[in-house]
Scaffold this motif. Structure first.
Motif: not given
Ligand code: FAD
Length: 355
Positions: A23-48
Motif C-alpha cells: 500500500e503506497r509502496g510499502e510492502v506488508h511483511p506478511v508477503s515476505w513470510e509467505l515467500l518463506g513458506v512458499g519456498r518450502v512448498v515450491a521446493d517440495k513440488l519442484q516448481v517455481k
C-alpha cells in the motif's frame, strides 16, 4: 531452481504463487513470510516460486521479492492501481492466473488480502482456505493442505481443494505464523521480472478513491508485529489493572496484549488477544502478567524471542516455557519494574535504591 517434474494424468501442474501486498509502496511483511513458506512448498513440488505485485510506482518491490526467495516476479504497475480497489486487482490477478495457471496461490490474511483472495477465488471458481495457520502439501497428489482453527478454536481443520479442475488452490495465511526468510539480494534479469500492462482504464472501475486518510502513527496498533508486548490475564483481577500494564508498556516502548479470559470478560478488546483465536505474535520480548499459560495462549506467543512470566503460582504452566520467571504479585512486581526502568533512563532523578 525448478526441475522438470513428471505428472500423472489429472495431476496438477503449475507453480506456487505469492501475492505481494503493498500500500503506497510499502510492502506488508506478511508477503515476505509467505515467500518463506512458499519456498518450502515450491521446493517440495519442484516448481517455481512466483511473486505477483500490483500497484503504482513500485519498481523497488520486485528486487525485494527476488531477495526474499521468489524465482520470478510478475509486475503490473499502473496509476489505476495506486490505491487498492477490488475490481482492477481482481480482474488483473484472475487474468494472470488464467494465463499462467499456478497450482497454489498464497495471500496474506490481512484486511486487503481477505478482500482480494475471496474475490479472485470467486472469479476463478476455485477453493480458498481463509486465515490458515499451518501449511503443508501432499506431494504425490500435488495438493495444498491448509489448516486453520475452526468451531471457535475447538478443532483444527485441514482443508483441501481436491478437484484438479479448480485451480489455483488458494489460501490466506495469518500474519506472523511464519518467519521472514533471510534476505539475499539477486540480480534482476528479463527472465525473472516480467512486466504486464493492466488493460483496465479508470473509467472501467466502478469505485473512486476520493481521499486517503491515514489512521496516524499515534493511533496505529499492530500487535502482530510489535517488538515488545506486555500481556495481561485474569491475574490482573479487574479491568483497571490494564492501566498498570499500559504504563509499563509505554515506559518500555511496547504494546498491550491479553489472554482470552480477559477479552471474554470485557476488560479489553479482542484486537489485543494473543493466541489460537487471537493474534499470532513474535516479539523480541513478551511479558506474561497473571497469565496461566494455557496451550491456546501459548500457540500465539511461543515464537517470542524472550518470555518473562510474572505469576503468583510457582506451578503455573507459563513458567515451563518462560526464559525468566518471577513468582510474585504482579501489582508489586510491575511497579518495581517501572521504577527500575525510569531509574535507568534518568539516573539523576532516581538515585540508586538502597542495597
Ligand atoms: P487463568 O487461567 O485464570 O490464569 C490466571 C493466572 O493469574 C493464574 O496462573 C494465577 O496464578 C495468576 N495470578 C492471579 N493473581 C495474580 C497476581 N496478583 N499476580 C500474578 N499472577 C496472578 N486463551 C488465550 O489466551 N488466547 C486464545 O486465543 C484462546 N483461544 C481459545 C480457544 C478455545 C477453543 C478454548 C477452549 C480456549 C481458548 N483460550 C484462549 C482460553 C484458554 O484455554 C485459557 O482459558 C485462557 O488463556 C486463560 O486465561 P488466563 O491465563 O488469563 O487466566
Amino acid at each position: 531452481m525448478a526441475k522438470k517434474v513428471i505428472l500423472l494424468e489429472g495431476q496438477r501442474a503449475g507453480d506456487v504463487w505469492v501475492f505481494i501486498e503493498q500500500e503506497r509502496g510499502e510492502v506488508h511483511p506478511v508477503s515476505w513470510e509467505l515467500l518463506g513458506v512458499g519456498r518450502v512448498v515450491a521446493d517440495k513440488l519442484q516448481v517455481k516460486l512466483v511473486a505477483v505485485v500490483l500497484g503504482y510506482q513500485i519498481d523497488h518491490i520486485p528486487p525485494e521479492a527476488l531477495a526474499y526467495g521468489a524465482d520470478q516476479v510478475h509486475v503490473v504497475d499502473d496509476p489505476v492501481l495506486k490505491d487498492y480497489r477490488v475490481y482492477p486487482y481482481r480482474k488483473k490477478i484472475s487474468a494472470l492466473c488464467k494465463k499462467y495457471n499456478p497450482n497454489i496461490f498464497f495471500v496474506g490474511a490481512t484486511t486487503l488480502g481477505r478482500s482480494l483472495a475471496g474475490a479472485v477465488a470467486t472469479e476463478l471458481e476455485t477453493g480458498l482456505t481463509a486465515d490458515s495457520t499451518q501449511i503443508d502439501v501432499d506431494v504425490e497428489m500435488r495438493q495444498l493442505l491448509a489448516s486453520r482453527p475452526t468451531f471457535a478454536g475447538n478443532l483444527m481443520a485441514t482443508i483441501v481443494c481436491p478437484n484438479p479442475k479448480h485451480t489455483p488452490q488458494m489460501a490466506t495465511v495469518r500474519p506472523r505464523v511464519f518467519p521472514i526468510p533471510p534476505r539475499r539480494p539477486r540480480e534482476i534479469t528479463s527472465d525473472n521480472v516480467i512486466h504486464h500492462s493492466l488493460g483496465i482504464s479508470e473509467e472501467d472501475v466502478p469505485s473512486r478513491v476520493i481521499d486517503f486518510i491515514s489512521s496516524g502513527s499515534e493511533n496505529h496498533f499492530d500487535l502482530s508485529y510489535a517488538e515488545i508486548i506486555v500481556s495481561g490475564g485474569r491475574g490482573l483481577g479487574n479491568k483497571a489493572g490494564f492501566q498498570l500494564l499500559q504504563e509499563f508498556a509505554q515506559e518500555i516502548g511496547g504494546v498491550v496484549g491479553a489472554s482470552r479470559a480477559v477479552v471474554d470478560a470485557g476488560w479489553i478488546s479482542h484486537d489485543h488477544q494473543v493466541g489460537q483465536t487471537g493474534k499470532t505474535v513474535r516479539p523480541k520480548i513478551y511479558f506474561a502478567c497473571g497469565i496461566s499459560g494455557a496451550i491456546q495462549h501459548l500457540v500465539g506467543m511461543k515464537d517470542s524471542d524472550v518470555v518473562v512470566a510474572i505469576n503468583t503460582d510457582p506451578n503455573a504452566p507459563i513458567f515451563q516455557m518462560a526464559d525468566y520467571g518471577i513468582v510474585g504479585d504482579l501489582y508489586r512486581v510491575i511497579p518495581a519494574l517501572i521504577e527500575e526502568v525510569r531509574r535507568r533512563k534518568n539516573p539523576r532523578t532516581f538515585p540508586p535504591s538502597a542495597p
